[in-house]
Design a protein around this motif. Structure first.
Motif, PDB file in Angstrom:
ATOM      1  N   VAL A  72       0.848  -1.202   0.000  1.00  0.00           N
ATOM      2  CA  VAL A  72       0.000   0.000   0.000  1.00  0.00           C
ATOM      3  C   VAL A  72       0.881   1.249   0.000  1.00  0.00           C
ATOM      4  N   ASN A  74      -6.553   1.047   1.409  1.00  0.00           N
ATOM      5  CA  ASN A  74      -6.369   0.698   0.001  1.00  0.00           C
ATOM      6  C   ASN A  74      -7.550   1.162  -0.852  1.00  0.00           C
ATOM      7  N   SER A 100      -9.658  -3.170  -5.499  1.00  0.00           N
ATOM      8  CA  SER A 100      -9.678  -2.843  -4.067  1.00  0.00           C
ATOM      9  C   SER A 100     -11.069  -3.018  -3.451  1.00  0.00           C
ATOM     10  N   ASN A 156     -11.294  -5.866  -1.162  1.00  0.00           N
ATOM     11  CA  ASN A 156     -10.434  -5.901   0.035  1.00  0.00           C
ATOM     12  C   ASN A 156     -11.218  -5.979   1.345  1.00  0.00           C
TER      13      ASN A 156
END
Lengths: 339, 379
Positions: free
Chosen positions: B254, B322, B351, B354
């Motif tokens: 990240v 993120n 993302s 995530n």
């Protein structure tokens, strides 16, 4: 690599937690806040332990420990919401020890470190009204009216009281240009003070969270504790997220002040910006978890909420610190239009 | 408190850094195809020959007996140098550690070496269409048959299923037991009859995951890990290793993305935009809090021996940072962000998963509330 307190640091934190809890029960905090005063007998006791001089070198009467240890004490003062002139005296000690003349050091450091006298210090930049902390009753005042840092005795300047919503600390405004210059470079001391203050904000956030969690366990509605509902439990989980981010960044910054000065400017700004936001967000969310009861004058959460709100704007607003973070992170400097 | 590396940790880091300078193969070819996978298999072979695959595994099983800090330093250096992931990441991080912790002697001899060399790829058959967050409600059946078991059911979100030799499979061996107790952990041979793998196309357009269909597929008794009916505990170990093993590297990657984004912002002349600056500052603080929180978790885990529930905060934080990063990149790119196939567009879309994969943020909040803060359980 070890990101944890050592035994001595742990002992300092635990001792402070215990002592402050017994001296500043919430009834006591309320009594002092409502009368807008400090308890001289308690300060005599706690000041006498040398807390204000914890990070002042031993040759000047301090304990010769670091910013990590000072920050831990401040975290516990925040946790107790203690009306106590510790932070101001410790901060003035750091400025005088690192930037004062020999004469200023000899004159003030031993007495400040042993708690015999207290100091008043500025909490905002000169262009933002020069709000002072703990100036009334102090023996010495550090300040900056835009002409560089100075040190004065109360008779050399004018102090007028300032009533802010936070009544657990004494605020005032200073005018006049008396006293003497502080000759040295104060950047390190300013960063260290900012970090210690972030410690206090982290402690405020921790306690406001614990109050919410305790209430959510006990309070029942619709036949079960409200903490069993995700609307409430997830709000509490977010409080821990905020508190732990603030703590990671604040402890790291304190360690940088002691051991890694090249990382200090970024670390200090990240710590103060994050801890400010955490203290307010957690206090506000804690009020919501409590519901109506915490909106009443008789509930103690108000002291944490108000101290968090006022403190988050001192030593640089979160917005100003974030601007600095953006600069150091690689976007270059940009002076903000206002605070 | 000391955040610097000790002399020996520093020597270890320098060794890794030096080795990576010589051996880092650089970015893989286009994501998602077989060529990329073979490229990463080759990379894992190079790592294994140098003794860096399974670094923290005990020496008797082909590892290097490295401490958790050394493993974390290695992962960080790997991420810092932007080296690709080894091909058999699930075998290295989950399958191998589970066999070491719960497997018998024969299983250790049979499975560990090919995990390290990348010869045999592992995948994970846990989630099902009706059992996501509530994994213990899984329905895939295992029926006793002839020195083994017959598996029938469906798994989903299985990474590398089409490349894998072995699947870490959870199936219900006793439908009468309470739901956490009737589950058994199998090492299932993906070449067996009665198994079909179908790619699962995701919103990015690629097929990183698969569905697996089992129809009376046979697995012998010797492929059971731990006790029959004791699979839930084995699975919990797997998930704990997953979170602990991938955390540190995730924080660095990240951080790399944020550096890329800052370069993009400068390139587009937006470095002085106050709104952009404020969001960058928040991201920087999030990335640093993630890195430092990882160090705190590591210190605590070293003392306690196993990862604690507070690791859930890190996973939640990572997902949140993120996703915010992807959103800022889209805003910075403006209309160009909508161009299909653009690298930032891919990262942005990817993302979104995530906060779901490896534990949804909502489940993580439950874990934090119940197991860290001690709030009452909902159920």
């Amino acid at each position: 690599m070890n990101f944890d307190l050592n035994d001595e640091q742990r002992a300092i934190k635990d001792t402070a937690r215990e002592l402050l809890a017994s001296r500043f029960k919430l009834d006591k905090v309320r009594e002092l806040a409502e009368s807008g005063s400090y308890d001289d007998a308690i300060w005599k006791e706690i000041g006498g332990l040398g807390w204000a001089g914890i990070a002042v070198p031993e040759e000047h009467g301090g304990q010769g420990l670091g910013i990590v240890e000072l920050m831990l004490l401040c975290e516990e003062v925040g946790y107790a919401c203690a009306p106590l002139p510790l932070f101001s005296s410790a901060a003035a000690g750091l400025v005088i020890a690192s930037a004062g003349s020999d004469e200023q050091r000899e004159r003030w450091l031993p007495e400040l470190s042993s708690g015999q006298v207290t100091a008043g210090i500025p909490a905002t930049a000169p262009e933002d009204d020069s709000v002072m902390i703990d100036a009334d009753g102090a023996a010495v005042l550090a300040f900056d009216r835009g002409e560089g840092p100075r040190l004065a005795e109360p008779s050399e300047v004018e102090i007028s009281g300032l009533d802010l919503i936070d009544r657990t600390r004494r605020y005032s405004q200073l005018s006049g240009e008396g006293g003497q210059e502080i000759p040295g470079e104060i950047d390190w001391a300013l960063a260290a003070i900012t970090i210690a203050f972030a410690g206090e904000l982290t402690g405020l956030a921790q306690r406001a969270m614990e109050m919410a969690v305790e209430y959510a366990r006990d309070r029942e509605q619709f036949g079960r504790p409200i903490g069993a509902y995700q609307g409430v439990s997830h709000a509490c989980a977010k409080m821990l997220y905020d508190v732990e981010e603030a703590r990671s960044l604040t402890y790291y910054a304190a360690w940088c002040a002691d051991a890694q000065p090249e990382s200090l400017p970024l670390a200090a700004s990240m710590a103060k910006a994050r801890a400010s936001e955490a203290a307010w967000d957690v206090a506000a969310a804690s009020l919501q978890v409590h519901g109506g009861i915490a909106f009443t004058w008789e509930h103690d959460l108000q002291f944490f909420l108000k101290r968090a709100r006022v403190s988050s704007g001192l030593y640089g607003t979160p917005r100003r610190h974030r601007n600095r973070v953006a600069d150091i992170a690689g976007l270059g400097s940009l002076e903000p239009a206002t605070a | 408190m000391d955040l610097t590396l000790t002399t020996s940790e520093q020597a270890f880091r320098d060794e890794i850094r030096g080795w990576l300078e010589q051996n880092n193969p650089g970015a893989a070819p286009v994501a998602g195809d077989d060529a990329e996978f073979e490229f990463r298999r080759g990379w894992q072979k190079t790592m294994h020959e140098a003794g860096f695959a399974g670094l923290s595994w005990p020496e008797e099983y082909g590892g290097r007996g490295a401490s958790m800090i050394e493993q974390s330093i290695f992962n960080q250096e790997l991420a810092l140098s932007r080296a690709p992931m080894p091909a058999n990441v699930l075998g290295l991080v989950m399958g191998g550690p589970v066999v070491i912790a719960h497997g018998d002697t024969e299983q250790k001899e049979r499975y560990l070496e090919p995990i390290l060399s990348g010869e045999e790829i592992w995948c994970q058959g846990f989630s099902e269409p009706d059992s996501g967050s509530d994994l213990a409600s899984l329905k895939t059946r295992a029926v006793k048959s002839n020195g083994g078991w017959r598996i029938t059911g469906q798994k989903v979100w299985t990474t590398y299923a089409h490349e894998a030799k072995w699947c870490m499979l959870l199936a219900r061996t006793d439908p009468e037991s309470p739901k956490h107790r009737g589950i058994t952990y199998f090492i299932f041979d993906m070449e067996a009859d009665g198994v079909e793998v179908r790619p699962l196309r995701q919103i990015t357009g690629e097929a990183e995951f698969n569905e697996i269909f089992f129809e009376d597929a046979y697995v012998p008794d010797e492929n059971v890990v731990g006790e029959v009916g004791g699979g839930w505990q084995v699975a919990i170990t797997t998930l704990m290793f997953e979170r602990a093993g991938l955390g540190a590297a995730a924080a660095i990657s990240v951080s790399n993305s944020l550096d890329d984004l800052i370069a993009l912002i400068r390139e587009r002349g937006l470095a002085e935009d106050p709104m952009v600056r404020d969001r960058v500052a928040r991201l920087k603080m999030g990335v640093e809090a993630l890195r430092l929180g990882g160090m705190r978790t590591l210190t605590r885990t070293m003392k306690a021996g196993i990862p604690g529930p507070e690791g859930s905060l890190g996973k939640w934080e990572w997902a949140s940072v993120n996703q915010e990063l992807g959103e800022l990149a889209m805003d910075v790119l403006g209309p160009a962000a909508a161009v299909d196939g653009e690298e930032w567009t891919y990262r942005f879309l990817r993302s979104r998963a995530n906060s779901i994969e490896g534990g949804t943020t909502e489940v993580l909040k439950n874990i934090v509330a119940e197991r860290v803060l001690g709030l009452p359980k909902l159920r």
